[in-house]
Design a protein around this motif. Structure first.
Motif, PDB file in Angstrom:
ATOM      1  N   VAL A 189      10.799  54.323  44.548  1.00 43.96           N
ATOM      2  CA  VAL A 189       9.970  53.212  44.089  1.00 43.96           C
ATOM      3  C   VAL A 189      10.859  52.095  43.580  1.00 43.96           C
ATOM      4  O   VAL A 189      11.729  52.317  42.745  1.00 43.96           O
TER       5      VAL A 189
ATOM      6  N   LEU B 129       6.209  48.104  43.172  1.00 39.18           N
ATOM      7  CA  LEU B 129       5.357  48.613  42.101  1.00 39.18           C
ATOM      8  C   LEU B 129       4.529  47.494  41.469  1.00 39.18           C
ATOM      9  O   LEU B 129       3.395  47.722  41.038  1.00 39.18           O
TER      10      LEU B 129
ATOM     11  N   TYR C  61       0.728  60.998  43.377  1.00 43.06           N
ATOM     12  CA  TYR C  61       2.097  61.291  42.968  1.00 43.06           C
ATOM     13  C   TYR C  61       3.051  60.825  44.062  1.00 43.06           C
ATOM     14  O   TYR C  61       2.907  61.221  45.216  1.00 43.06           O
TER      15      TYR C  61
ATOM     16  N   SER D 264      12.401  61.865  40.394  1.00 44.05           N
ATOM     17  CA  SER D 264      11.543  60.818  39.866  1.00 44.05           C
ATOM     18  C   SER D 264      10.138  61.035  40.418  1.00 44.05           C
ATOM     19  O   SER D 264       9.955  61.189  41.624  1.00 44.05           O
TER      20      SER D 264
ATOM     21  N   LEU E 159       6.425  59.214  40.217  1.00 39.30           N
ATOM     22  CA  LEU E 159       5.547  58.134  39.783  1.00 39.30           C
ATOM     23  C   LEU E 159       4.124  58.644  39.917  1.00 39.30           C
ATOM     24  O   LEU E 159       3.691  59.012  41.008  1.00 39.30           O
TER      25      LEU E 159
ATOM     26  N   LEU F  90      -0.115  53.959  34.780  1.00 33.56           N
ATOM     27  CA  LEU F  90       1.023  54.398  35.582  1.00 33.56           C
ATOM     28  C   LEU F  90       1.947  55.201  34.682  1.00 33.56           C
ATOM     29  O   LEU F  90       2.124  54.861  33.505  1.00 33.56           O
TER      30      LEU F  90
ATOM     31  N   HIS G 236       5.813  57.422  34.716  1.00 33.10           N
ATOM     32  CA  HIS G 236       7.048  57.734  35.433  1.00 33.10           C
ATOM     33  C   HIS G 236       7.688  58.947  34.762  1.00 33.10           C
ATOM     34  O   HIS G 236       8.014  58.904  33.578  1.00 33.10           O
TER      35      HIS G 236
END
Length: 168
Positions: A43, A48, A79, A100, A102, A115, A117
């Motif tokens: 990402v 984003l 996801y 990672s 998101l 959102l 992370h």
């Protein structure tokens, strides 16, 4: 006699030197920068920004693409998962060094609610390869199944094997 022993010692010394040279060159060939494997959705902030809080599910799909996974029952979470794995030698199993995730949470109307992370510090490694769903309960080995039995009393299977149980 002394000449034969010296010749034999020189031959052994030469063979040992050749063996050391070959083994060190083989081991040196195994060492190297290793291999870094990148997998999943990476990402970036520009992409984003196209799916901020308050945007629709369709807008998220258009800007970020299909998610790596969705919530199991209600599809209210997307996801996007990426991993960096490293292995020092080509034949070794790669180790996850960075992950990672998101997570995009939707409300009941399909609008982005928040959102999040997540990284490796936040939890477990997300297994993208095995496609195995973890379940609750206990996995028994073969021996454990024998000792537990077939649904009756513990050890019933062993009693059946050795003739101690069964229909009469």
């Amino acid at each position: 006699m002394l000449l034969k022993r010296d010749a034999l010692n020189m031959k052994l010394l030469r063979n040992a030197a050749i063996a050391i040279a070959l083994s060190s060159s083989v081991l040196a060939g195994c060492q190297g920068p290793g291999e870094v494997l990148h997998q999943g959705y990476v990402v970036d902030q520009e992409t984003l920004a196209l799916a901020p809080v308050g945007s629709s599910r369709e807008q998220v799909l258009l800007s970020l693409g299909s998610p790596s996974a969705t919530a199991t029952f209600d599809n209210e979470v997307f996801y996007y998962v990426s991993q960096t794995r490293k292995r020092p030698v080509a034949f070794m199993k790669p180790k996850v060094v960075e992950q990672s995730v998101l997570a995009i949470y939707f409300d009941k109307e399909g609008v982005v609610e928040r959102l999040a992370h997540y990284t490796l510090k936040d939890g477990r490694v997300f297994d993208m390869i095995s496609r195995v769903t973890p379940t609750g309960g206990v996995e028994l080995t073969f021996l454990g199944q024998l000792l537990r039995g077939t649904g009756g009393a513990p050890g019933a299977a062993i009693q059946n094997i050795f003739g101690g149980g069964g229909p009469k």
